[in-house]
Write an enzyme that holds these catalytic residues in place. Structure first.
Site, PDB file in Angstrom:
ATOM      1  N   HIS A 173       0.816  -1.222   0.000  1.00 16.62           N
ATOM      2  CA  HIS A 173       0.000   0.000   0.000  1.00 16.62           C
ATOM      3  C   HIS A 173       0.838   1.255   0.000  1.00 16.62           C
ATOM      4  O   HIS A 173       0.365   2.323   0.385  1.00 16.62           O
ATOM      5  CB  HIS A 173      -0.973  -0.015   1.198  1.00 16.62           C
ATOM      6  CG  HIS A 173      -2.010  -1.098   1.060  1.00 16.62           C
ATOM      7  ND1 HIS A 173      -2.707  -1.601   2.140  1.00 16.62           N
ATOM      8  CD2 HIS A 173      -2.441  -1.796  -0.017  1.00 16.62           C
ATOM      9  CE1 HIS A 173      -3.526  -2.548   1.722  1.00 16.62           C
ATOM     10  NE2 HIS A 173      -3.392  -2.690   0.412  1.00 16.62           N
ATOM     11  N   GLY A 208      -1.253  -9.441  12.504  1.00 15.50           N
ATOM     12  CA  GLY A 208      -1.896  -8.153  12.764  1.00 15.50           C
ATOM     13  C   GLY A 208      -2.667  -7.577  11.607  1.00 15.50           C
ATOM     14  O   GLY A 208      -2.603  -6.369  11.362  1.00 15.50           O
ATOM     15  N   ALA A 257       1.898  -9.290  18.557  1.00 19.98           N
ATOM     16  CA  ALA A 257       3.017  -9.587  17.645  1.00 19.98           C
ATOM     17  C   ALA A 257       4.375  -9.444  18.332  1.00 19.98           C
ATOM     18  O   ALA A 257       5.284 -10.260  18.124  1.00 19.98           O
ATOM     19  CB  ALA A 257       2.942  -8.641  16.449  1.00 19.98           C
TER      20      ALA A 257
END
Ligand code: APR
Length: 235
Positions: A114, A181, A225
């Site tokens: 992205h 995540g 995480a």
């Protein structure tokens, strides 16, 4: 709790990360508690129409995000993935995040599906790096004066085809696929998860909650995480 995985038992491994990967660094996620889209309407701040209507407002929003990210530090999970990648040539990192935290932790090869808060682009002269300070170094193209926009894949933007192909190539060769995540609801990125399953990768999900795609994972690690990654994935 899952038995730790020795990565050297796999030729190709992909860590597929989302905003939850940076949550423990203090970078807000997009959804869930404290999510960015609960506070900001993406149609006003994170799409081409918004930029065309009011470039200053959109760039100001992205400078706020840059400032917030710069005030955060990569956590043990980011550092661990960078260490694994340095120790094991077959470790790929494909991220939906634009915060650059994997790179700040030392990861050398990161596929940014992205785009990045740390790049800006001219529609005619392409992307330029713009690092190290909240404020963009400039807001118009040095070559043609066109207003520059963040090099981020906004809602309604197509994902960069070459970048997506790079991600697909890594994932179709993966023997181990670890989603970390991500809520797994934004396409085409989310479509990479069933692709990993389809090619027969061992599927591990690291997330504090269930997701739309948890059913595709054999192992579902319900841990943050920053603690799960160093504990469960050994070079
Ligand atoms: N450790 C692991 N997972 C976590 C943690 C943590 N400490 N904290 C939150 N999570 C999980 C949440 O349970 C959620 O499933 O991270 C996920 C974050 O989901 P989103 O905020 O939707 O982020 P993401 O999946 O990356 O969003 C995808 O949407 O807005 C667009 O382009 C943007 O790349 C983004 C895309």
């Amino acid at each position: 709790m899952m038995t730790p995985i020795l990565l050297n038992e796999y030729r190709r491994v992909v860590f597929f990360t989302g905003a939850g990967m940076s949550a423990e660094s203090g970078v807000p996620t997009y959804r869930g508690r404290g999510g960015i889209w609960a506070e900001y309407d993406w149609e006003e701040y994170a799409c081409q129409d918004a930029f065309d209507t009011d470039p200053r407002k959109v760039l100001d929003f992205h400078e706020q995000r840059r400032a917030k990210v710069l005030a955060c530090q990569p956590h043990a999970g980011h550092r661990h993935l960078a260490t694994l990648q340095a120790a094991h040539p077959g470790v790929g990192i494909v991220t939906q995040n634009t915060d650059g935290m994997h790179q700040r932790a030392g990861a050398k090869s990161v596929v940014e599906l992205h785009g990045s808060l740390w790049r800006i682009r001219c529609p005619r002269h392409g992307t330029m790096e713009d690092l190290a300070s909240p404020a963009y170094a400039r807001r118009d193209c040095p070559h043609c004066g066109t207003p520059l926009r963040p090099d981020i894949t906004w809602f309604e933007d197509p994902v960069n085809a070459a970048v997506f192909e790079q991600a697909r190539n890594l994932i179709t060769q993966a023997e181990l696929f670890v989603a970390v995540g991500t809520s797994a609801i934004v396409y085409p990125a989310a479509g990479l998860i069933p692709l990993a399953k389809q090619v027969g990768a061992q599927m591990v999900e690291v997330n504090v909650d269930d997701t739309e795609m948890s059913r595709l994972f054999l192992e579902r690690v319900r841990e943050p995480a920053g603690t799960a990654l160093p504990e469960l994935f050994l070079a």
